[in-house]
Motif scaffolding. Structure first.
Motif, PDB file in Angstrom:
ATOM      1  N   ASP A  92      -2.122  11.175   0.662  1.00  0.00           N
ATOM      2  CA  ASP A  92      -1.435  12.084  -0.255  1.00  0.00           C
ATOM      3  C   ASP A  92      -0.813  11.323  -1.424  1.00  0.00           C
ATOM      4  N   GLN A  93      -0.336  10.099  -1.151  1.00  0.00           N
ATOM      5  CA  GLN A  93       0.337   9.309  -2.180  1.00  0.00           C
ATOM      6  C   GLN A  93      -0.623   8.458  -3.005  1.00  0.00           C
ATOM      7  N   ALA A  94      -1.877   8.330  -2.557  1.00  0.00           N
ATOM      8  CA  ALA A  94      -2.849   7.512  -3.283  1.00  0.00           C
ATOM      9  C   ALA A  94      -3.047   8.066  -4.695  1.00  0.00           C
ATOM     10  N   LYS A  95      -3.084   7.180  -5.669  1.00  0.00           N
ATOM     11  CA  LYS A  95      -3.220   7.584  -7.069  1.00  0.00           C
ATOM     12  C   LYS A  95      -4.690   7.545  -7.473  1.00  0.00           C
ATOM     13  N   GLU A 144      -8.781  -5.750  -4.309  1.00  0.00           N
ATOM     14  CA  GLU A 144      -7.447  -5.628  -3.716  1.00  0.00           C
ATOM     15  C   GLU A 144      -6.754  -4.341  -4.152  1.00  0.00           C
ATOM     16  N   GLY A 145      -6.294  -3.553  -3.165  1.00  0.00           N
ATOM     17  CA  GLY A 145      -5.500  -2.366  -3.440  1.00  0.00           C
ATOM     18  C   GLY A 145      -6.276  -1.145  -3.882  1.00  0.00           C
ATOM     19  N   LYS A 146      -7.619  -1.251  -3.983  1.00  0.00           N
ATOM     20  CA  LYS A 146      -8.436  -0.127  -4.438  1.00  0.00           C
ATOM     21  C   LYS A 146      -9.258   0.411  -3.264  1.00  0.00           C
ATOM     22  N   ALA A 159      -9.213   5.338  -5.720  1.00  0.00           N
ATOM     23  CA  ALA A 159      -7.762   5.495  -5.746  1.00  0.00           C
ATOM     24  C   ALA A 159      -7.077   4.149  -5.587  1.00  0.00           C
ATOM     25  N   ASP A 160      -5.857   4.080  -6.115  1.00  0.00           N
ATOM     26  CA  ASP A 160      -4.966   2.944  -5.880  1.00  0.00           C
ATOM     27  C   ASP A 160      -4.170   3.229  -4.619  1.00  0.00           C
ATOM     28  N   SER A 161      -4.265   2.365  -3.618  1.00  0.00           N
ATOM     29  CA  SER A 161      -3.452   2.515  -2.413  1.00  0.00           C
ATOM     30  C   SER A 161      -3.455   1.203  -1.647  1.00  0.00           C
ATOM     31  N   GLU A 162      -2.386   0.452  -1.798  1.00  0.00           N
ATOM     32  CA  GLU A 162      -2.275  -0.815  -1.076  1.00  0.00           C
ATOM     33  C   GLU A 162      -2.235  -0.606   0.437  1.00  0.00           C
TER      34      GLU A 162
END
Length: 275
Positions: A92-95, A144-146, A159-162
């Motif tokens: 839900d928070q992934a950009k 990294e982070g994608k 999406a961006d989501s670490e």
């Protein structure tokens, strides 16, 4: 025949012990016919369900490896609600991003988080790749982070989501420790009890059979699977069954309505039956 193990059709989370060559996080893949980078169109978004992704009830979570493995990683939402809640929150928070310069894992050759919902839809999370294309091949690395998020309704996005990236790369191991998916008896003695055990299954029931000269001569009752675990017991009467080499198989019975989600099939090997 030895102790070779085979798989017939598609049985989810009952994997044979095999070692196959495949692409992983740093890969060289043959992708003949590729026209270049595969990216999602700008503005494409992974739409949430009308009631919100975070409110959909999760049934299972499992890791899908790029090649068959000796262990499986499975979680059941009613036993691990914290994990289900965290994954849904991270999704839900992934950009969402346009994915410029990124590529979905080619031919699904990466570890993936598979989230199966009670309504029989599936969400999948994989690390996003950056690929360098050379003639008919590509060299790819996880970025990294994608991540790449898709679902069974055809929605997909980068999406961006670490936290999702770290989970699919390494953190799943502490949340979902690997278990051995099945264990066949090495030897069956006539008039003595033998057992077949399994872990991490997504089936509702399991059935075992023994065949001699391509004919099924013994079949177990359907045994219920309890959060992935099952045990099938049997005994062969020496008055009815001769000693020799038998084919032993286990077959999964899917939950009603999930036949197309988790598939069906059987796994088998050979076992010596002796006095």
């Amino acid at each position: 025949m030895g102790n070779s193990v085979w798989i017939q059709a598609r049985v989810l989370l009952l994997l044979p012990v095999l070692v196959l060559a495949a692409c992983t996080l740093i890969v060289s893949c043959d992708i003949k016919g590729s026209s270049g980078e595969q990216t999602i169109a700008e503005g494409a978004k992974l739409e949430k369900a009308a009631d919100g992704t975070a409110t959909r009830q999760v049934k299972w979570i499992y890791m899908s490896p790029p090649i068959p493995s000796q262990t499986v990683n499975t979680a059941y939402a009613d036993q691990n609600p914290e994990l289900a809640s965290r994954l849904l929150e991270w999704i839900d928070q992934a950009k969402n991003i346009d994915g410029q310069g990124l590529t979905p894992p080619l031919h699904e050759r990466s570890m993936a988080i598979e989230i199966v919902y009670e309504n029989r839809t599936i969400q999948e999370v994989r690390p996003a790749w950056n690929c360098t294309y050379v003639n008919t091949g590509a060299e790819c690395r996880a970025v990294e982070g994608k991540v790449w998020i898709s679902d069974s309704d055809g929605n997909e996005t980068f999406a961006d989501s670490e936290p999702l990236f770290e989970f699919v790369q390494n953190d799943y191991k502490s949340w979902m420790p690997g278990v051995t998916p099945f264990r066949f008896p090495e030897l069956i003695r006539l008039n003595e009890t033998f057992q077949i055990q399994g872990h991490g299954s997504l089936m509702e029931k399991m059935v075992a059979t023994l065949s001699l000269k391509d004919e099924v001569v013994w079949k177990s009752a359907a045994v219920a699977v309890d959060h992935g675990d099952y045990e099938i017991m049997g005994i062969l009467d020496s008055k009815k069954y001769p000693a020799g080499e038998y084919e032993i198989n286990i077959t999964g019975v899917p939950f009603e309505g999930f036949e197309d989600v988790i598939g069906s099939g059987s796994i088998g090997t050979y076992v010596i039956v002796t006095e």
